[in-house]
Motif scaffolding. Sequence first.
Motif, mmCIF file in Angstrom:
data_model
loop_
_atom_site.group_PDB
_atom_site.id
_atom_site.type_symbol
_atom_site.label_atom_id
_atom_site.label_comp_id
_atom_site.label_asym_id
_atom_site.label_seq_id
_atom_site.Cartn_x
_atom_site.Cartn_y
_atom_site.Cartn_z
ATOM 1 N N PRO A 57 -20.843 7.828 -5.026
ATOM 2 C CA PRO A 57 -20.153 8.387 -6.195
ATOM 3 C C PRO A 57 -18.677 8.012 -6.270
ATOM 4 C CG PRO A 57 -20.339 10.068 -4.504
ATOM 5 C CD PRO A 57 -21.029 8.842 -3.961
ATOM 6 N N PHE A 58 -18.307 6.862 -5.685
ATOM 7 C CA PHE A 58 -16.917 6.429 -5.682
ATOM 8 C C PHE A 58 -16.814 4.938 -5.969
ATOM 9 C CE2 PHE A 58 -17.243 9.786 -2.439
ATOM 10 C CZ PHE A 58 -16.414 10.730 -3.017
ATOM 11 N N SER A 59 -15.732 4.550 -6.621
ATOM 12 C CA SER A 59 -15.334 3.146 -6.665
ATOM 13 C C SER A 59 -14.001 3.028 -5.929
ATOM 14 C CB SER A 59 -15.172 2.658 -8.106
ATOM 15 O OG SER A 59 -14.054 3.272 -8.734
ATOM 16 N N ILE A 60 -13.768 1.858 -5.314
ATOM 17 C CA ILE A 60 -12.515 1.602 -4.608
ATOM 18 C C ILE A 60 -11.850 0.388 -5.243
ATOM 19 C CG2 ILE A 60 -11.437 1.057 -2.393
ATOM 20 C CD1 ILE A 60 -13.813 2.349 -0.999
ATOM 21 N N THR A 61 -10.615 0.544 -5.697
ATOM 22 C CA THR A 61 -9.849 -0.513 -6.345
ATOM 23 C C THR A 61 -8.613 -0.811 -5.506
ATOM 24 O OG1 THR A 61 -10.588 0.232 -8.533
ATOM 25 C CG2 THR A 61 -8.632 -1.177 -8.456
ATOM 26 N N THR A 62 -8.301 -2.088 -5.313
ATOM 27 C CA THR A 62 -7.126 -2.446 -4.523
ATOM 28 C C THR A 62 -6.292 -3.505 -5.252
ATOM 29 O OG1 THR A 62 -8.350 -4.172 -3.320
ATOM 30 C CG2 THR A 62 -8.287 -1.972 -2.330
ATOM 31 N N GLU A 63 -4.995 -3.487 -5.002
ATOM 32 C CA GLU A 63 -4.074 -4.519 -5.488
ATOM 33 C C GLU A 63 -3.011 -4.752 -4.423
ATOM 34 O OE1 GLU A 63 -2.757 -4.980 -9.809
ATOM 35 O OE2 GLU A 63 -3.405 -2.886 -9.752
ATOM 36 N N VAL A 64 -2.546 -5.985 -4.335
ATOM 37 C CA VAL A 64 -1.487 -6.347 -3.389
ATOM 38 C C VAL A 64 -0.413 -7.118 -4.142
ATOM 39 C CG1 VAL A 64 -0.922 -7.496 -1.212
ATOM 40 C CG2 VAL A 64 -3.226 -6.557 -1.559
ATOM 41 N N SER A 65 0.854 -6.695 -3.994
ATOM 42 C CA SER A 65 1.951 -7.408 -4.623
ATOM 43 C C SER A 65 3.230 -7.158 -3.821
ATOM 44 C CB SER A 65 2.132 -6.954 -6.077
ATOM 45 O OG SER A 65 3.120 -7.733 -6.726
ATOM 46 N N ARG A 66 4.334 -7.681 -4.335
ATOM 47 C CA ARG A 66 5.624 -7.481 -3.683
ATOM 48 C C ARG A 66 6.075 -6.024 -3.840
ATOM 49 N NH1 ARG A 66 7.872 -12.479 -2.011
ATOM 50 N NH2 ARG A 66 6.031 -13.818 -1.851
ATOM 51 N N SER A 67 6.769 -5.524 -2.846
ATOM 52 C CA SER A 67 7.316 -4.174 -2.919
ATOM 53 C C SER A 67 8.505 -4.156 -3.869
ATOM 54 C CB SER A 67 7.754 -3.712 -1.529
ATOM 55 O OG SER A 67 8.559 -2.547 -1.629
ATOM 56 N N PRO A 68 8.563 -3.213 -4.811
ATOM 57 C CA PRO A 68 9.687 -3.172 -5.755
ATOM 58 C C PRO A 68 11.031 -2.864 -5.095
ATOM 59 C CG PRO A 68 7.818 -1.886 -6.573
ATOM 60 C CD PRO A 68 7.528 -2.227 -5.145
ATOM 61 N N TRP A 69 11.009 -2.240 -3.925
ATOM 62 C CA TRP A 69 12.266 -1.863 -3.271
ATOM 63 C C TRP A 69 12.610 -2.754 -2.069
ATOM 64 C CZ3 TRP A 69 8.241 1.584 -4.186
ATOM 65 C CH2 TRP A 69 7.324 1.728 -3.151
ATOM 66 N N ASN A 70 11.729 -3.696 -1.751
ATOM 67 C CA ASN A 70 12.006 -4.635 -0.664
ATOM 68 C C ASN A 70 11.186 -5.890 -0.917
ATOM 69 O OD1 ASN A 70 12.267 -6.103 1.727
ATOM 70 N ND2 ASN A 70 12.302 -4.264 3.015
ATOM 71 N N SER A 71 11.822 -6.906 -1.457
ATOM 72 C CA SER A 71 11.091 -8.104 -1.888
ATOM 73 C C SER A 71 10.477 -8.868 -0.724
ATOM 74 C CB SER A 71 12.034 -9.029 -2.679
ATOM 75 O OG SER A 71 13.141 -9.423 -1.870
ATOM 76 N N GLU A 72 10.927 -8.605 0.504
ATOM 77 C CA GLU A 72 10.347 -9.279 1.664
ATOM 78 C C GLU A 72 9.029 -8.647 2.095
ATOM 79 O OE1 GLU A 72 13.152 -9.491 4.824
ATOM 80 O OE2 GLU A 72 14.628 -10.646 3.670
ATOM 81 N N ASN A 73 8.801 -7.430 1.670
ATOM 82 C CA ASN A 73 7.577 -6.715 2.035
ATOM 83 C C ASN A 73 6.603 -6.691 0.870
ATOM 84 O OD1 ASN A 73 8.768 -6.243 4.478
ATOM 85 N ND2 ASN A 73 9.206 -4.075 4.101
ATOM 86 N N ARG A 74 5.388 -6.272 1.168
ATOM 87 C CA ARG A 74 4.368 -6.129 0.134
ATOM 88 C C ARG A 74 3.921 -4.682 0.041
ATOM 89 N NH1 ARG A 74 0.392 -11.336 0.927
ATOM 90 N NH2 ARG A 74 2.024 -12.895 1.213
ATOM 91 N N LEU A 75 3.371 -4.374 -1.118
ATOM 92 C CA LEU A 75 2.840 -3.040 -1.363
ATOM 93 C C LEU A 75 1.342 -3.161 -1.609
ATOM 94 C CD1 LEU A 75 4.055 -0.167 -1.625
ATOM 95 C CD2 LEU A 75 4.025 -0.492 -4.103
ATOM 96 N N ILE A 76 0.575 -2.354 -0.918
ATOM 97 C CA ILE A 76 -0.887 -2.336 -1.100
ATOM 98 C C ILE A 76 -1.264 -1.031 -1.787
ATOM 99 C CG2 ILE A 76 -3.124 -2.334 0.048
ATOM 100 C CD1 ILE A 76 -1.886 -4.049 2.234
#
Length: 455
Positions: A57-76
């Motif tokens: 009864p669940f779906s799992i959605t993911t996205e990966v991009s650059r962190s808005p507050w640290n361009s060297e890191n990524r946000l998942i």
Amino acid sequence: VSENPVSTLSIDVDTASYSNVRRYLNNSQLPPKDAVRIEEMINYFQYDYPQPVGEHPFSITTEVSRSPWNSENRLIHIGIQGKSLDYENLKACNLVFLIDSSGSMSAGNKLPLIKRSLRLLLNELGPKDRIAIVVYAGSAGLVLKSTPASEKDTILAAFDTIESGGSTAGGEGITLAYRIAKENLIKDGNNRVILCTDGDFNVGPSSTSDMVRMIEEKRKDDIYLTICGFGMGNYKDGRMEQISNAGNGNYFYIDSIKEAEKVFVKQMRANMFTIAKDVKIQIEFNPLKVKGYRLIGYENRVLAREDFDNDEKDAGELGAGHTVTALYEIIPAGSKHDINTSGKLKYQDTVIKDETAVSGEILTISMRYKPDKENKSKLITQSVIDTDLELSKTSDNFRFSAAVAGFGMILRDSKFKNNLTPADVIRLAKGSKGRDEEGYRSEFITLVEKYNLLK
């Protein structure tokens, strides 16, 4: 990641922190840092995730991009969507309202607002549903025995007899409410105690640990708990969160009649109908892709690694149609950023499997849940391929949740926010507001603007 590649947490769909923060800002006050729980701010908002298909009864959605507050890191970004209810075959509700009628509840934003809130909920219930009312002040008492929701005049007349006065025998009231719920238990139904209070327990089992132990014992009867916090001044936010976590429950802070409408009308089915319990998430990061990570928020929901496979370990509940969102900030494997480690082990080395290098995976998500009324968990596993999507190309879900997380970090004065400003948050939120039919996202932008003026 080379030392600790796994992160485990209990999901959280509570939203109380956001509305409590809103109350402070609307009163031209800055909220205390400890009142800011970032995961509750993020999960206050609904996100546009696909409905699940298949056996789970669940779906799992993911996205990966650059962190808005640290361009060297990524946000998942990890988004979970619970299956919506079949409105043609709703389970009957056995609801027991437990209302704090102590002297501290006399203010207009407490007991009078509770009465108006419960009237809204009453209009959403059907003829199969039942309501009982218990109050507690100097002592606990039954104001209304379990009554069909169709008898609105009888129920509203009982509401109108409640007046504030006395000290707060919270423990005694909870005991009575659970007893009434158990006596009227609907098999395979939605059995729930709804506690409405400012949390100022001062008579009976009043310590938080005493209350938590009592609630943990009561949840074995398969009766769920919803806590609705009201008021200010002596409002005990931290205590309410702990008790809710212990009681297979969810927790809301109601600061206005508009918030009451959101909780009791617009999202009533999601808030009152549990589709899964003890929902846990475990993330394993690929050390060839990720050097370090941090979970944003969820400080009170982190579990030990071994708790994930332990069906005896309590975790969060998910309602029908609910969404849950979690964000991880990661340091990519090739980053020059130094991470403090505990040093090399004397007797063993970390060995990375050969297939890891060619998989392209940045992490694997595992999710455990127990279907409502069952005690054996089920497992969902999903791998995430590494992508380097530009922030501007991400979904509104990704950017708006990042804006809320960023504002939470500013409110908490987090060292991880770097040079993020309220203006950055406003710009990110305005660009990801989407349809916003209920106006909640526009309201968030207004709150950030108020914070900027206060600072």
